[in-house]
Write an enzyme that holds these catalytic residues in place. Structure first.
Site, PDB file in Angstrom:
ATOM      1  N   ASP A  18      33.379  -2.496   1.165  1.00  0.00           N
ATOM      2  CA  ASP A  18      34.102  -1.817   0.129  1.00  0.00           C
ATOM      3  C   ASP A  18      35.399  -2.592  -0.424  1.00  0.00           C
ATOM      4  OD1 ASP A  18      32.264  -0.098   0.720  1.00  0.00           O
ATOM      5  OD2 ASP A  18      33.176   1.515   1.115  1.00  0.00           O
ATOM      6  N   LYS A 104      26.322   2.541  -1.499  1.00  0.00           N
ATOM      7  CA  LYS A 104      26.461   3.653  -0.684  1.00  0.00           C
ATOM      8  C   LYS A 104      27.430   4.627  -1.592  1.00  0.00           C
ATOM      9  CE  LYS A 104      30.310   2.330   1.953  1.00  0.00           C
ATOM     10  NZ  LYS A 104      31.425   3.496   1.977  1.00  0.00           N
ATOM     11  N   CYS A 143      35.808   3.718   6.268  1.00  0.00           N
ATOM     12  CA  CYS A 143      34.676   3.122   5.962  1.00  0.00           C
ATOM     13  C   CYS A 143      34.197   1.918   6.960  1.00  0.00           C
ATOM     14  CB  CYS A 143      34.344   2.641   4.584  1.00  0.00           C
ATOM     15  SG  CYS A 143      34.128   4.185   3.579  1.00  0.00           S
TER      16      CYS A 143
END
Length: 195
Positions: A18, A104, A143
């Protein structure tokens, strides 16, 4: 940074979690110093490419009204909306054309903090012969933590790139790192010389 190349072995994979505009300064959910990890991660990308180590990059790719948003009772402000500039990878991140993008945060029934949560990544890693994952990205206490713990649970060896991640808060970052180490993750600090 030649030392990074020496660390990478056959059976390794590099997972970048991310590294997106909304998690960097100026974004919708900025992490302090989030963009500061990009130059280091670029060295890891170059080393992995030189060694033939597969590279994976996960991204939050939320639909409007996602369950993780505060407006829906979730913990976060609206961020990483599909097809918006905030959801794009940081422009300075030098991802190769061969990178495997892992999408995701698209589900309507639950959030997917981990890059291995119902994304199919575990299957792809096994198909690619990956046994050990080097993981960096954002955010360490959300994450990255979830991805590390899921990868360990799935039986992969995991090395956290300790200076290639940043937490939402320092306190939670310390707690998350301890939790990841207690679960079996190693932590590698690259350092200014690449060692």
């Amino acid at each position: 940074m030649d030392h990074i190349e020496e660390l990478l072995q056959p059976g390794d994979g590099l997972l970048l979690v991310d590294v997106q505009n909304d998690f960097c300064p100026g974004g919708a959910l900025p992490i302090s110093g989030g963009d500061g990890i990009v130059p280091l991660l670029n060295h890891w990308i170059a080393a992995a490419s030189a060694r033939g180590v597969p590279i994976y990059a996960s991204r939050d790719w939320h639909p409007a009204g996602h369950i993780s948003f505060q407006e829906q009772g979730g913990p976060w402000p609206v961020h990483c909306l599909q097809d918006t500039p905030g959801a794009m990878f940081h422009p300075d991140l030098q991802l190769p054309g061969s990178v495997v993008k892992v999408t995701k945060g698209v589900r309507f029934d639950h959030d997917q903090n981990s890059a291995l949560d119902a994304t199919g990544l575990e299957v792809r890693l096994r198909r690619d012969g990956v046994r050990r994952l080097w993981i960096g990205g954002l955010a360490e206490d959300v994450c990255v933590r979830a991805s590390v713990l899921d990868a360990l649970q799935a039986g992969f060896a995991v090395v956290l790139i300790g200076d290639g991640t940043r937490p939402v808060t320092w306190e939670n970052g310390v707690k998350a790192r301890r939790e990841m180490q207690d679960a079996g993750a190693e932590v590698h600090i690259t350092g200014p010389t690449g060692r």
